[in-house]
Enzyme design. Structure first.
Site, PDB file in Angstrom:
ATOM      1  N   VAL A 103      84.141  11.043  43.044  1.00  0.00           N
ATOM      2  CA  VAL A 103      82.668  11.471  42.822  1.00  0.00           C
ATOM      3  C   VAL A 103      82.723  12.432  44.031  1.00  0.00           C
ATOM      4  CG1 VAL A 103      81.473   9.691  41.798  1.00  0.00           C
ATOM      5  CG2 VAL A 103      81.995   9.714  44.426  1.00  0.00           C
ATOM      6  N   SER A 104      81.791  13.707  43.758  1.00  0.00           N
ATOM      7  CA  SER A 104      81.832  14.703  44.724  1.00  0.00           C
ATOM      8  C   SER A 104      80.956  14.588  45.794  1.00  0.00           C
ATOM      9  CB  SER A 104      81.352  15.972  43.818  1.00  0.00           C
ATOM     10  OG  SER A 104      82.156  16.142  42.777  1.00  0.00           O
ATOM     11  N   THR A 105      80.007  13.924  45.764  1.00  0.00           N
ATOM     12  CA  THR A 105      79.324  13.579  47.116  1.00  0.00           C
ATOM     13  C   THR A 105      79.385  11.866  47.418  1.00  0.00           C
ATOM     14  OG1 THR A 105      77.280  12.988  45.827  1.00  0.00           O
ATOM     15  CG2 THR A 105      77.633  15.196  46.414  1.00  0.00           C
TER      16      THR A 105
END
Length: 187
Positions: A9-11
């Site tokens: 996941v990016s964040t």
């Protein structure tokens, strides 16, 4: 054959649960993850660990293609690297499995479609920015200092011999920003 999963996941605020559940349901013996890491980032420790677990005949699984990489080039390089090591690749959502010739073809087609979609979005964004500029809108960050403030800062440094860090502090900007503006950068 060992099935190794990779989730990303990016964040940090995003949750890995959906991806991990899907990878477990697919039969992954081990799952590695990166949280808060962009797909465009080359430093993905979870992916590196997952790749190290693979040996000849094993398979890397991801929940969706974009979890492995953001660009077609990155995806193809990773999957080709797996292939050279005698490993396969599976994307659960797109139902791509490179252990078959049809799966390899589908992987390349889906990757090309994803890259095409990103380039169209980029073109639309650039066109929108150009249209805004044509209407006179200012694009980008607001200037750190006005031209008057920059000129006063220049006099303080050149004539009054005040140091750049001191002048920068008085205007609430970083010394590098002030130095760039004094060199004639955009203000």
């Amino acid at each position: 054959m060992k099935l190794v999963g990779y989730a990303r996941v990016s964040t940090v605020e995003q949750n890995l649960d959906l991806q991990i559940s899907a990878l477990r349901a697919a039969g992954c013996s081990a799952i590695f993850a990166d949280q808060g890491v962009s797909g465009a980032d080359f430093h993905r420790p979870g992916l590196r660990k997952a790749l190290r677990q693979l040996s000849d005949g094993d398979m890397l699984a991801v929940w969706r293609l974009d979890r492995l990489g953001r660009s077609l080039v990155d995806l193809i390089q990773t999957v080709n690297g797996l292939s050279k090591r005698g490993c396969e690749f599976r994307s659960l959502t797109e139902k791509i499995d490179t252990s078959s010739s049809g799966g390899r073809l589908l992987f390349h087609v889906m990757g090309a479609m994803a890259e095409f979609e990103r380039s169209i979005i980029s073109e639309r964004t650039k066109a929108g920015m150009e249209a805004a500029k044509a209407r006179g809108a200012r694009i980008g960050r607001r200037p750190s200092m006005t031209s008057e403030q920059t000129e006063m800062a220049r006099r303080a440094v050149d004539i009054d011999l005040v140091s750049v860090p001191e002048v920068a502090a008085s205007y609430g900007v970083h010394p590098k920003t002030l130095a760039r503006l004094l060199r004639g950068g955009i203000c």
